[in-house]
Enzyme design. Structure first.
Site, mmCIF file in Angstrom:
data_model
loop_
_atom_site.group_PDB
_atom_site.id
_atom_site.type_symbol
_atom_site.label_atom_id
_atom_site.label_comp_id
_atom_site.label_asym_id
_atom_site.label_seq_id
_atom_site.Cartn_x
_atom_site.Cartn_y
_atom_site.Cartn_z
ATOM 1 N N GLU A 1 -23.367 7.533 -13.707
ATOM 2 C CA GLU A 1 -22.075 6.861 -13.821
ATOM 3 C C GLU A 1 -21.423 6.666 -12.458
ATOM 4 O O GLU A 1 -20.967 5.576 -12.120
ATOM 5 C CB GLU A 1 -21.132 7.657 -14.727
ATOM 6 C CG GLU A 1 -19.748 7.037 -14.797
ATOM 7 C CD GLU A 1 -18.824 7.693 -15.801
ATOM 8 O OE1 GLU A 1 -17.744 7.118 -16.042
ATOM 9 O OE2 GLU A 1 -19.161 8.757 -16.330
ATOM 10 N N ASP B 1 -24.436 11.034 -17.378
ATOM 11 C CA ASP B 1 -22.968 11.040 -17.333
ATOM 12 C C ASP B 1 -22.552 12.457 -16.971
ATOM 13 O O ASP B 1 -22.676 13.374 -17.784
ATOM 14 C CB ASP B 1 -22.374 10.638 -18.685
ATOM 15 C CG ASP B 1 -20.880 10.351 -18.585
ATOM 16 O OD1 ASP B 1 -20.255 10.771 -17.598
ATOM 17 O OD2 ASP B 1 -20.334 9.699 -19.496
ATOM 18 N N ILE C 1 -19.607 13.920 -16.281
ATOM 19 C CA ILE C 1 -18.457 14.418 -17.049
ATOM 20 C C ILE C 1 -18.034 13.308 -17.997
ATOM 21 O O ILE C 1 -17.338 12.374 -17.588
ATOM 22 C CB ILE C 1 -17.273 14.823 -16.143
ATOM 23 C CG1 ILE C 1 -17.677 15.936 -15.165
ATOM 24 C CG2 ILE C 1 -16.092 15.270 -16.998
ATOM 25 C CD1 ILE C 1 -16.541 16.388 -14.249
ATOM 26 N N ASP C 2 -18.470 13.389 -19.234
ATOM 27 C CA ASP C 2 -18.008 12.411 -20.215
ATOM 28 C C ASP C 2 -16.709 12.928 -20.812
ATOM 29 O O ASP C 2 -16.659 14.049 -21.340
ATOM 30 C CB ASP C 2 -19.042 12.203 -21.331
ATOM 31 C CG ASP C 2 -18.552 11.164 -22.320
ATOM 32 O OD1 ASP C 2 -18.239 10.040 -21.880
ATOM 33 O OD2 ASP C 2 -18.428 11.480 -23.519
ATOM 34 N N THR D 1 -13.603 12.127 -18.835
ATOM 35 C CA THR D 1 -12.912 12.488 -17.596
ATOM 36 C C THR D 1 -11.408 12.606 -17.805
ATOM 37 O O THR D 1 -10.769 13.514 -17.261
ATOM 38 C CB THR D 1 -13.221 11.471 -16.480
ATOM 39 O OG1 THR D 1 -14.629 11.482 -16.215
ATOM 40 C CG2 THR D 1 -12.475 11.809 -15.206
ATOM 41 N N ASP E 1 -23.256 6.730 -21.617
ATOM 42 C CA ASP E 1 -22.542 7.292 -22.768
ATOM 43 C C ASP E 1 -23.423 7.316 -24.016
ATOM 44 O O ASP E 1 -23.190 8.122 -24.926
ATOM 45 C CB ASP E 1 -21.294 6.460 -23.082
ATOM 46 C CG ASP E 1 -20.278 6.462 -21.971
ATOM 47 O OD1 ASP E 1 -19.952 7.552 -21.473
ATOM 48 O OD2 ASP E 1 -19.812 5.372 -21.583
#
Length: 280
Positions: A72, A92, A94-95, A97, A222
């Site tokens: 990402e 990803d 930190i999905d 954020t 995602d």
């Protein structure tokens, strides 16, 4: 080593890295956060996003130097987001954020893996409670080692639906988003939920806690890991047009049953977000 054994080794490595990255996120939640925005004022990024992605990619690259990576934050920094036939990690760091910034406890590390554009496995680690979701194509989906099974509910009036808003908040986009939600609420359904993490919402489809998920505006990082987990739990993951999933199309419908998925598809008015493999 045969290909299947190689991918099993890759999955084991992904699990270890996801746990390590998740623990880094847990610590970062407690610290002062440096927050900036990317594509829109609501598309947030922190130093922790970049640090966690760097950790994951550098560790994997050292172990698998011939593999490709889609992340990402590296994509946001201008790297091309192109899925090839080569073994590719889709990350990803930190999905959720925005959740992370507010210490809202729905944050995950997501690591997907594709070969010849086919998703092979996925690992999603819930950073706040340590829940680990894993799946490998043809080998089932698991939550902390317990096999997952989607809901087989086919009656829309008994369904719980999940979605996310997306980064665009202009009046026209919001009208379409709210219109789509209104159609589903009028079906009627039991309810619609937004939790702020698309990967964890998709895991709730895999676990049977909700019947369907739809979104415009999410990214391949995602969807990648979660798509394998849902399919291996017995669910379906498709395009919002009803066709096969296009991983870089920035849109998805996932459901426990084909009947629920088809119904959701029929209700949706599309929202245009472009594609991950095109220049913004």
């Amino acid at each position: 080593m045969e290909e299947g054994e190689c991918w099993a080794e890759c999955l084991d490595v992904a699990v270890r890295i996801a746990r390590t990255a998740g623990q880094l996120v847990q610590e970062a939640v407690k610290q002062e956060k440096s927050v900036s925005s990317k594509s829109t004022p609501t598309d947030l990024v922190t130093e922790a996003d970049q640090q966690v992605e760097d950790l994951i990619i550098s560790t994997l690259r050292e172990r698998f130097p011939s593999h490709r990576f889609i992340g990402e934050e590296s994509s946001a920094a201008g790297e091309k987001c192109v899925l090839t036939d080569n073994p590719t990690w889709i990350i990803d760091p930190i999905d959720g954020t925005c959740n992370f910034v507010h210490s809202f406890p729905m944050v995950a590390v997501s690591i997907g893996f594709a070969v010849k554009k086919e998703l092979e496995f996925g690992v999603i680690y819930h950073c706040f409670d340590g829940t680990l979701y894993t799946a490998r194509r043809g080998h089932g989906a698991f939550c902390n080692g317990v096999r997952l099974q989607v809901s087989k509910e086919k009656d829309m009036s008994k369904a719980l639906i999940l979605t996310e808003i997306g980064a665009k908040r202009d009046p026209n986009t919001l009208d379409i988003f709210l219109g789509n939600m209104k159609k589903l609420l009028s079906a009627p359904v039991h309810g619609v939920r937004i939790i702020g993490s698309s990967t964890l919402a998709l895991c709730h489809i895999a676990s049977g806690a909700a019947e369907a998920y739809y979104q415009y505006g999410l990214h391949c990082w995602d969807i990648a890991a979660a798509a394998v987990i849902i399919r291996e739990a017995g669910g379906c993951v498709i395009d919002t047009t009803g066709g096969p999933l296009d991983l870089v199309s920035r849109r998805v419908v996932a459901a426990g049953s084909q009947e629920i998925a088809d119904y959701v598809v029929q209700q949706l008015q599309p929202i245009s977000y472009g594609r991950d493999d095109h220049d913004p």
